[in-house]
Scaffold this motif. Structure first.
Motif, PDB file in Angstrom:
ATOM      1  N   ASN A  69       0.817  -1.217   0.000  1.00  0.00           N
ATOM      2  CA  ASN A  69       0.000   0.000   0.000  1.00  0.00           C
ATOM      3  C   ASN A  69       0.847   1.261   0.000  1.00  0.00           C
ATOM      4  OD1 ASN A  69      -2.699  -0.958  -0.076  1.00  0.00           O
ATOM      5  ND2 ASN A  69      -2.544  -1.604   2.052  1.00  0.00           N
ATOM      6  N   GLU A  70       2.087   1.142   0.476  1.00  0.00           N
ATOM      7  CA  GLU A  70       2.995   2.297   0.477  1.00  0.00           C
ATOM      8  C   GLU A  70       3.826   2.390  -0.807  1.00  0.00           C
ATOM      9  OE1 GLU A  70       5.178   1.778   4.057  1.00  0.00           O
ATOM     10  OE2 GLU A  70       3.545   2.459   5.360  1.00  0.00           O
ATOM     11  N   GLY A  71       3.601   1.449  -1.731  1.00  0.00           N
ATOM     12  CA  GLY A  71       4.248   1.551  -3.036  1.00  0.00           C
ATOM     13  C   GLY A  71       5.374   0.586  -3.302  1.00  0.00           C
ATOM     14  N   THR A 220      -4.614   5.088   0.566  1.00  0.00           N
ATOM     15  CA  THR A 220      -3.246   4.578   0.549  1.00  0.00           C
ATOM     16  C   THR A 220      -2.441   5.282  -0.532  1.00  0.00           C
ATOM     17  OG1 THR A 220      -3.673   2.808  -1.067  1.00  0.00           O
ATOM     18  CG2 THR A 220      -4.095   2.306   1.264  1.00  0.00           C
ATOM     19  N   PRO A 221      -1.132   5.411  -0.331  1.00  0.00           N
ATOM     20  CA  PRO A 221      -0.297   6.019  -1.372  1.00  0.00           C
ATOM     21  C   PRO A 221      -0.400   5.304  -2.710  1.00  0.00           C
ATOM     22  CG  PRO A 221       0.917   5.878   0.693  1.00  0.00           C
ATOM     23  CD  PRO A 221      -0.367   5.129   0.904  1.00  0.00           C
ATOM     24  N   LYS A 222      -0.523   3.976  -2.704  1.00  0.00           N
ATOM     25  CA  LYS A 222      -0.639   3.220  -3.960  1.00  0.00           C
ATOM     26  C   LYS A 222      -1.869   3.656  -4.747  1.00  0.00           C
ATOM     27  CE  LYS A 222      -2.480  -0.874  -4.223  1.00  0.00           C
ATOM     28  NZ  LYS A 222      -3.398  -0.758  -5.411  1.00  0.00           N
ATOM     29  N   GLN A 224      -3.537   6.429  -4.467  1.00  0.00           N
ATOM     30  CA  GLN A 224      -3.388   7.829  -4.881  1.00  0.00           C
ATOM     31  C   GLN A 224      -2.526   7.952  -6.122  1.00  0.00           C
ATOM     32  OE1 GLN A 224      -1.809   9.423  -1.261  1.00  0.00           O
ATOM     33  NE2 GLN A 224      -3.791   9.391  -0.200  1.00  0.00           N
ATOM     34  N   VAL A 225      -1.427   7.204  -6.160  1.00  0.00           N
ATOM     35  CA  VAL A 225      -0.534   7.235  -7.322  1.00  0.00           C
ATOM     36  C   VAL A 225      -1.267   6.744  -8.568  1.00  0.00           C
ATOM     37  CG1 VAL A 225       1.458   6.042  -8.339  1.00  0.00           C
ATOM     38  CG2 VAL A 225       1.638   7.093  -6.081  1.00  0.00           C
ATOM     39  N   HIS A 228      -3.750   9.382  -9.755  1.00  0.00           N
ATOM     40  CA  HIS A 228      -3.058  10.523 -10.377  1.00  0.00           C
ATOM     41  C   HIS A 228      -2.622  10.162 -11.802  1.00  0.00           C
ATOM     42  CE1 HIS A 228      -2.708  13.877  -7.582  1.00  0.00           C
ATOM     43  NE2 HIS A 228      -2.577  13.002  -6.581  1.00  0.00           N
ATOM     44  N   TYR A 250       3.487  14.092  -9.588  1.00  0.00           N
ATOM     45  CA  TYR A 250       3.103  13.432  -8.336  1.00  0.00           C
ATOM     46  C   TYR A 250       3.459  11.945  -8.391  1.00  0.00           C
ATOM     47  CZ  TYR A 250       0.397  11.876  -4.316  1.00  0.00           C
ATOM     48  OH  TYR A 250       0.037  11.319  -3.107  1.00  0.00           O
ATOM     49  N   HIS A 254       6.054  10.091  -5.888  1.00  0.00           N
ATOM     50  CA  HIS A 254       5.511   9.197  -4.858  1.00  0.00           C
ATOM     51  C   HIS A 254       5.322   7.761  -5.330  1.00  0.00           C
ATOM     52  CE1 HIS A 254       4.642  12.691  -2.286  1.00  0.00           C
ATOM     53  NE2 HIS A 254       4.196  13.297  -3.374  1.00  0.00           N
ATOM     54  N   ASN A 256       7.330   5.338  -5.834  1.00  0.00           N
ATOM     55  CA  ASN A 256       8.148   4.319  -5.185  1.00  0.00           C
ATOM     56  C   ASN A 256       8.524   3.231  -6.209  1.00  0.00           C
ATOM     57  OD1 ASN A 256       9.508   2.847  -3.252  1.00  0.00           O
ATOM     58  ND2 ASN A 256       7.802   2.678  -1.843  1.00  0.00           N
TER      59      ASN A 256
END
Length: 273
Positions: A69-71, A220-222, A224-225, A228, A250, A254, A256
């Motif tokens: 989830n954080e990439g 989660t960052p994933k 969101q990426v 985007h 972005y 982000h 990762n």
């Protein structure tokens, strides 16, 4: 270290069993030199090993999902493949369900890494195993995601229909433990529908608006990426280069280790930004 313990539990148990085996050996040769209480004391580490192994399993599972989830999908893929190795010979229904979940998780990680054909192989393996309703819905969503990235858009619609049917058939309100999962599945289903429209229909403002709404809900960052990146594609379709640059920037910042970052870099180069 924890991964090796998880992947080779029998060696882990053997380490704790050695005192008990030595105690049994002594009891057989010299029964008057060993009290039965010593045997019980020797067996105690075995029980501790069993209790210790469960938290290791839970920790690795939670840590790998958090990394994804954080990439960074690699820990999830590694943990899923290790688990498939451990569970593949089991005949118990519960173990087969767990094996299906590990195949689905491996597919999710492979999709995030850009290895779409391999992801489909794991989803095919999972589809031949017993599945819960939520696992089956996630399987169809992952299949849709892999097909989307492979450009096989015509095959996505039946997958999304299957996922929708499973969500509708659930009938029961989600428990507090599963509410977040079902919410994520529904948002993912909505996102996949929008991506399919983005590739197969004329772009409308409604698609971009709904993607923006999903971005606001993304937790989660994933997610969101990935959103985007989809919005960058919308902006490019509208020939709005500043907006596309903002979204791609972005993703590049982000993204990762997600494949979305590679895709953003390719789009950036293609557009000459």
């Amino acid at each position: 270290m924890l991964r090796h313990i998880y992947r080779h539990p029998f060696l882990f148990y053997l380490l704790f069993l050695l005192p008990a085996l030595l105690a049994v050996f002594r009891l057989g040769l010299f029964p008057h030199h060993l009290l039965y209480t010593e045997l019980v004391a020797a067996l105690l580490p075995v029980l501790l090993a069993l209790l210790f192994y469960i938290p290791i399993t839970l920790h690795l599972s939670a840590a790998s999902l958090r990394s994804w989830n954080e990439g960074d999908p690699s820990p999830l893929l590694t943990h899923s493949l290790d688990s498939i190795h451990l569970y593949r010979q089991s005949r118990r229904t519960s173990a087969k369900r767990a094996l299906a979940n590990f195949h689905i998780n491996a597919a999710a990680a492979l999709i995030s890494l850009g290895r779409f054909s391999q992801a489909l192989e794991h989803l095919d393996a999972a589809s031949s195993l017993p599945l819960t309703g939520e696992a089956a819905a996630i399987l169809w969503l992952n299949r849709s995601a892999a097909l989307y990235e492979l450009g096989r858009y015509q095959e996505m619609a039946p997958c999304l229909s299957q996922a929708e049917a499973l969500l509708s058939a659930s009938g029961q309100a989600p428990t507090p433990q599963t509410a977040a999962l079902w919410d994520a599945v529904r948002r993912s289903l909505r996102q996949h529908h929008l991506l399919l429209r983005l590739q197969t229909q004329v772009l409308t403002p409604e698609v971009e608006t709904e993607l923006q709404e999903l971005l606001a809900l993304a937790k989660t960052p994933k997610d969101q990426v990935e959103l985007h990146l989809a919005l960058a594609q919308c902006a490019l379709a509208r020939r709005d280069n500043p907006a596309a640059q903002e979204h791609l920037s972005y993703v590049l910042t982000h993204g990762n280790k997600l494949h979305a970052r590679t895709q953003a870099a390719q789009l950036w180069a293609q557009q000459g930004f």
